[in-house]
Design a protein around this motif. Structure first.
Motif, PDB file in Angstrom:
ATOM      1  N   UNK A 168      41.253  16.453  31.925  1.00  7.90           N
ATOM      2  CA  UNK A 168      40.501  17.534  32.583  1.00  7.90           C
ATOM      3  C   UNK A 168      40.586  18.837  31.806  1.00  7.90           C
ATOM      4  N   UNK A 169      39.598  19.687  32.074  1.00  9.53           N
ATOM      5  CA  UNK A 169      39.556  21.040  31.510  1.00  9.53           C
ATOM      6  C   UNK A 169      39.533  22.029  32.678  1.00  9.53           C
ATOM      7  N   UNK A 170      40.104  23.205  32.458  1.00  6.61           N
ATOM      8  CA  UNK A 170      40.183  24.192  33.536  1.00  6.61           C
ATOM      9  C   UNK A 170      39.238  25.369  33.276  1.00  6.61           C
ATOM     10  N   UNK A 171      38.629  25.862  34.330  1.00  5.15           N
ATOM     11  CA  UNK A 171      37.804  27.072  34.226  1.00  5.15           C
ATOM     12  C   UNK A 171      38.343  28.097  35.214  1.00  5.15           C
ATOM     13  N   UNK A 172      38.572  29.309  34.714  1.00  2.00           N
ATOM     14  CA  UNK A 172      39.038  30.393  35.586  1.00  2.00           C
ATOM     15  C   UNK A 172      37.898  31.384  35.774  1.00  2.00           C
ATOM     16  N   UNK A 173      37.465  31.567  37.027  1.00  2.00           N
ATOM     17  CA  UNK A 173      36.436  32.553  37.350  1.00  2.00           C
ATOM     18  C   UNK A 173      37.133  33.870  37.666  1.00  2.00           C
ATOM     19  N   UNK A 174      36.969  34.829  36.768  1.00  2.00           N
ATOM     20  CA  UNK A 174      37.699  36.095  36.898  1.00  2.00           C
ATOM     21  C   UNK A 174      36.995  37.069  37.844  1.00  2.00           C
ATOM     22  N   UNK A 175      37.780  37.684  38.727  1.00  2.00           N
ATOM     23  CA  UNK A 175      37.224  38.675  39.658  1.00  2.00           C
ATOM     24  C   UNK A 175      38.323  39.626  40.094  1.00  2.00           C
ATOM     25  N   UNK A 176      37.982  40.938  40.199  1.00  2.00           N
ATOM     26  CA  UNK A 176      39.029  41.862  40.643  1.00  2.00           C
ATOM     27  C   UNK A 176      39.189  41.843  42.171  1.00  2.00           C
ATOM     28  N   UNK A 177      40.338  42.348  42.632  1.00  2.00           N
ATOM     29  CA  UNK A 177      40.708  42.268  44.051  1.00  2.00           C
ATOM     30  C   UNK A 177      39.696  42.916  44.999  1.00  2.00           C
ATOM     31  N   UNK A 178      39.265  44.147  44.630  1.00  2.00           N
ATOM     32  CA  UNK A 178      38.392  44.869  45.565  1.00  2.00           C
ATOM     33  C   UNK A 178      37.106  44.096  45.824  1.00  2.00           C
ATOM     34  N   UNK A 179      36.536  43.581  44.721  1.00  2.00           N
ATOM     35  CA  UNK A 179      35.289  42.820  44.865  1.00  2.00           C
ATOM     36  C   UNK A 179      35.549  41.536  45.659  1.00  2.00           C
TER      37      UNK A 179
ATOM     38  N   UNK B  69      34.669  31.781  59.156  1.00  2.00           N
ATOM     39  CA  UNK B  69      36.038  31.342  58.857  1.00  2.00           C
ATOM     40  C   UNK B  69      37.036  32.398  59.288  1.00  2.00           C
ATOM     41  N   UNK B  70      37.927  32.016  60.216  1.00  2.00           N
ATOM     42  CA  UNK B  70      38.890  32.981  60.755  1.00  2.00           C
ATOM     43  C   UNK B  70      39.789  33.540  59.664  1.00  2.00           C
ATOM     44  N   UNK B  71      40.178  32.668  58.685  1.00  2.00           N
ATOM     45  CA  UNK B  71      41.118  33.141  57.664  1.00  2.00           C
ATOM     46  C   UNK B  71      40.466  34.087  56.660  1.00  2.00           C
ATOM     47  N   UNK B  72      39.128  34.190  56.683  1.00  2.00           N
ATOM     48  CA  UNK B  72      38.441  35.157  55.826  1.00  2.00           C
ATOM     49  C   UNK B  72      38.260  36.497  56.538  1.00  2.00           C
ATOM     50  N   UNK B  73      38.375  36.483  57.851  1.00  2.00           N
ATOM     51  CA  UNK B  73      38.038  37.692  58.611  1.00  2.00           C
ATOM     52  C   UNK B  73      39.211  38.665  58.718  1.00  2.00           C
ATOM     53  N   UNK B  74      40.435  38.153  58.628  1.00  2.00           N
ATOM     54  CA  UNK B  74      41.595  39.024  58.818  1.00  2.00           C
ATOM     55  C   UNK B  74      42.111  39.560  57.495  1.00  2.00           C
ATOM     56  N   UNK B  75      42.159  40.879  57.395  1.00  2.00           N
ATOM     57  CA  UNK B  75      42.598  41.492  56.140  1.00  2.00           C
ATOM     58  C   UNK B  75      44.000  41.024  55.754  1.00  2.00           C
ATOM     59  N   UNK B  76      44.851  40.873  56.771  1.00  2.00           N
ATOM     60  CA  UNK B  76      46.235  40.490  56.481  1.00  2.00           C
ATOM     61  C   UNK B  76      46.315  39.089  55.855  1.00  2.00           C
ATOM     62  N   UNK B  77      45.514  38.173  56.404  1.00  2.00           N
ATOM     63  CA  UNK B  77      45.486  36.802  55.870  1.00  2.00           C
ATOM     64  C   UNK B  77      44.891  36.792  54.461  1.00  2.00           C
TER      65      UNK B  77
ATOM     66  N   UNK C   5      44.972  39.216  52.337  1.00  2.00           N
ATOM     67  CA  UNK C   5      45.958  39.796  51.430  1.00  2.00           C
ATOM     68  C   UNK C   5      47.052  38.775  51.068  1.00  2.00           C
ATOM     69  N   UNK C   6      47.479  38.020  52.077  1.00  2.00           N
ATOM     70  CA  UNK C   6      48.529  37.027  51.831  1.00  2.00           C
ATOM     71  C   UNK C   6      48.044  35.953  50.857  1.00  2.00           C
ATOM     72  N   UNK C   7      46.787  35.506  51.037  1.00  2.00           N
ATOM     73  CA  UNK C   7      46.253  34.474  50.144  1.00  2.00           C
ATOM     74  C   UNK C   7      46.132  35.006  48.713  1.00  2.00           C
TER      75      UNK C   7
END
Ligand code: AMP
Length: 193
Positions: free
Chosen positions: A110-121, A135-143, A145-147
């Motif tokens: 296998x080959x790996x691809x990394x899609x680069x993106x900054x945090x704010x975006x 998705x509940x885990x996308x709606x909470x800022x705390x969750x 941030x943890x991910x």
């Protein structure tokens, strides 16, 4: 020689899922989405489902044994002729060790691809996605941030190791879907992997 499998990396919201879906359509890949598979298990009313859900809900990684069993099963049930994209696995060095072993056993390079993106975006995109996909885990800022924290502390070392091994391609994921896809398509066509 058969086409290599691909392993996609990127912070949540980097667009790797979207790119995987397009590549699958055009080049005949099948997608293994770790988060999606785990969400299916979490939706079942079993003890395992409840356990998995309790981790997803707070944004922690699901225990090693559970996710690796799911991956192993998925690799086992695909014939060697199938081309696979892995999205969301491996996410820490332990998973990497076992994933590499599963793939070596199955003789799947296998080959790996990394899609680069900054945090704010990334945060901006996730909050938008939560509204569309519910998705509940996308709606909470705390969750969220943890991910992201997990991504940085646990997944980045995995990406760096694949880079060191010369198996990583980086793509700028901050642009629109079409432009990112053009880059990926170009690499596919030049058979960079
Ligand atoms: P994602 O859809 O990739 O954002 O993943 C959603 C959630 O599923 C994560 O926050 C974790 O709880 C769980 N998850 C996804 N992939 C993995 C993995 N490789 N190992 C452990 N947990 C995972």
């Amino acid at each position: 020689m058969r086409a290599m499998d691909l392993v996609f990396f990127g912070i949540q919201g980097s667009g790797k899922g979207t790119q995987a879906a397009r590549l699958a359509g055009e080049f005949g890949y099948e997608i293994f989405e770790a988060g999606g598979e785990l969400r299916k298990i979490a939706a079942s009313s079993t003890t395992l489902g409840q356990t998995v859900k309790s981790y997803i809900d707070v944004g922690h990684l699901v225990p090693h044994k559970i996710i690796m069993q799911v991956v192993k099963e998925a690799v086992r049930k695909h014939p060697k002729s199938a081309k696979l994209i892995f999205d969301g696995i491996p996410r820490d060095p332990d998973q990497m060790r076992d994933f590499d072993a599963i793939m070596a056993d199955a003789k799947r390079p296998f080959t790996c691809i990394h899609f680069l993106l900054n945090d704010e975006e990334a945060v901006r995109r996730l909050i938008g996605r939560a509204k569309i996909q519910g998705r509940a885990d996308d709606a909470k800022t705390e969750t969220i941030r943890r991910r992201m924290e997990t991504f940085k502390t646990k997944t980045l070392p995995v990406i760096q190791e694949y880079d060191r091994q010369g198996r990583l391609i980086e793509v700028d994921g901050s642009r629109n879907i079409e432009d990112v896809y053009k880059d990926v398509q170009k690499m596919m066509k030049q058979k960079k992997w």
